[in-house]
Design an enzyme around this catalytic site. Structure first.
Site, PDB file in Angstrom:
ATOM      1  N   HIS A 130     -10.699   1.337   7.181  1.00  0.00           N
ATOM      2  CA  HIS A 130      -9.673   2.141   6.528  1.00  0.00           C
ATOM      3  C   HIS A 130     -10.008   2.084   5.110  1.00  0.00           C
ATOM      4  CE1 HIS A 130      -5.802   3.742   5.158  1.00  0.00           C
ATOM      5  NE2 HIS A 130      -5.722   2.472   4.311  1.00  0.00           N
ATOM      6  N   HIS A 135     -10.840   4.942   1.542  1.00  0.00           N
ATOM      7  CA  HIS A 135     -10.340   5.040   0.217  1.00  0.00           C
ATOM      8  C   HIS A 135     -11.852   5.337  -0.739  1.00  0.00           C
ATOM      9  CE1 HIS A 135      -6.277   4.073   0.010  1.00  0.00           C
ATOM     10  NE2 HIS A 135      -6.433   3.306   1.108  1.00  0.00           N
ATOM     11  N   GLU A 176      -2.764   7.767   0.343  1.00  0.00           N
ATOM     12  CA  GLU A 176      -2.613   7.516   1.827  1.00  0.00           C
ATOM     13  C   GLU A 176      -2.619   8.561   2.649  1.00  0.00           C
ATOM     14  OE1 GLU A 176      -3.651   4.976   3.138  1.00  0.00           O
ATOM     15  OE2 GLU A 176      -3.470   3.402   1.783  1.00  0.00           O
ATOM     16  N   SER A 195      -9.031   8.227   7.855  1.00  0.00           N
ATOM     17  CA  SER A 195      -9.702   7.104   8.569  1.00  0.00           C
ATOM     18  C   SER A 195      -9.090   7.043   9.941  1.00  0.00           C
ATOM     19  CB  SER A 195      -9.503   5.845   7.718  1.00  0.00           C
ATOM     20  OG  SER A 195      -8.228   5.619   7.549  1.00  0.00           O
TER      21      SER A 195
END
Length: 295
Positions: A130, A135, A176, A195
């Site tokens: 993740h 990111h 996010e 993700s």
């Protein structure tokens, strides 16, 4: 990784005062590297027509498709050359001030563990897949990299305003779970979406969630789901516009105004919203009746 309300915690044994720990890349097992490769192959294929252009460029230029879990030292060398960012390992969620300070100094904190093979489709705590796959690619984009640094600087300033919950919503609905409009189409850029195999489809294709135009005040009033797919996604027009809004806004009076306003439920659509799609909320309603989580 995201802000956490653990401001009074101390670093665990083995962590530096800034909570950084060694990645210990050599300790990853063959099974753990294989899990990364399996997740990467599945997500990279799914995202080719769905993710923001800047995200896809980052995947390529940072060579995240190289077999196995990335070595943070090698990854940081590539990032430093591009945007001055680096990636470091931390033992889990870190205190707010630590988190913001790292972002303000262009340091992205990432978990170093990877999910088990039976957790491919759902994991509550952020893992290395993740944090890095989700990111890090956009940290190679200069404008987005500046936005995340500006968010960290704003987070440090916010600590005296008792409004961290509002600021966390900005992170949640952009970093996010953000969507972006590119070439007339909606694309994914939020790490929590890109993700997730299930949410990468849900966020763009499903009739259930709202898709609303981004508005800073609106986002910071809106609660979010931490246990399931989002009921509302906010759509930015560009990373340049997101950065400009962040830099030009005086957050001190904004926090004061937010304190006088009620929070909004995640599914709310207001009369003044720029509605791209009004969701049916069928997914959330089915989950309330006990349907299994899609991950």
């Amino acid at each position: 990784m995201q802000p956490a309300d653990v401001s009074t915690a101390s670093p665990p044994p083995g962590a530096a005062p800034d909570w950084i720990i060694p990645q210990d890349w050599s300790r990853y097992t063959g099974e753990e590297h294989a899990t990364w490769d399996r997740l990467f192959e599945r997500q990279a294929a799914q995202l080719q027509t769905r993710a923001a252009a800047g995200y896809l460029r980052g995947l390529d230029v940072l060579r995240l498709g190289h077999p196995g879990i990335p070595d943070f030292d090698v990854l940081s060398e590539r990032l430093m050359d591009l945007t001055g960012w680096r990636v470091v390992a931390v033992p889990g969620l870190v205190p707010d001030e630590v988190f913001f300070r790292h972002l303000a100094n262009r340091t992205f904190v990432a978990g170093r563990f990877i999910r088990r093979p039976d957790q491919l489709d759902y994991l509550e705590e952020p893992d290395v897949f993740h944090d890095v796959f989700g990111h890090v690619p956009l940290l190679a984009d200069p404008v987005y990299a500046d936005y995340l640094q500006a968010y960290g600087e704003g987070g440090l300033r916010s600590l005296g305003f008792d409004s961290l919950d509002h600021l966390a919503r900005l992170y949640w609905y952009t970093v996010e779970f953000g969507l972006i409009r590119e070439g007339g189409a909606l694309k994914l850029f939020g790490a929590g979406i890109v993700s997730s195999h299930g949410e990468s489809a849900f966020a763009l294709d499903d009739a259930s969630p709202n898709r609303l135009g981004f508005d800073l005040m609106r986002v910071m009033r809106t609660r979010y789901r931490i246990d399931d797919y989002q009921q509302t996604y906010f759509v930015i027009d560009s990373f340049e516009d997101l950065l400009r809004r962040t830099l030009e806004t005086d957050f001190a009076p904004l926090y004061g105004e937010l304190a006088s306003l009620s929070d909004l439920a995640p599914e709310t659509v207001l009369p003044g919203d720029r509605v791209i799609h009004r969701g049916t909320q069928a997914w959330a309603q089915s989950r309330a009746r006990g349907a299994p989580n899609g991950g």
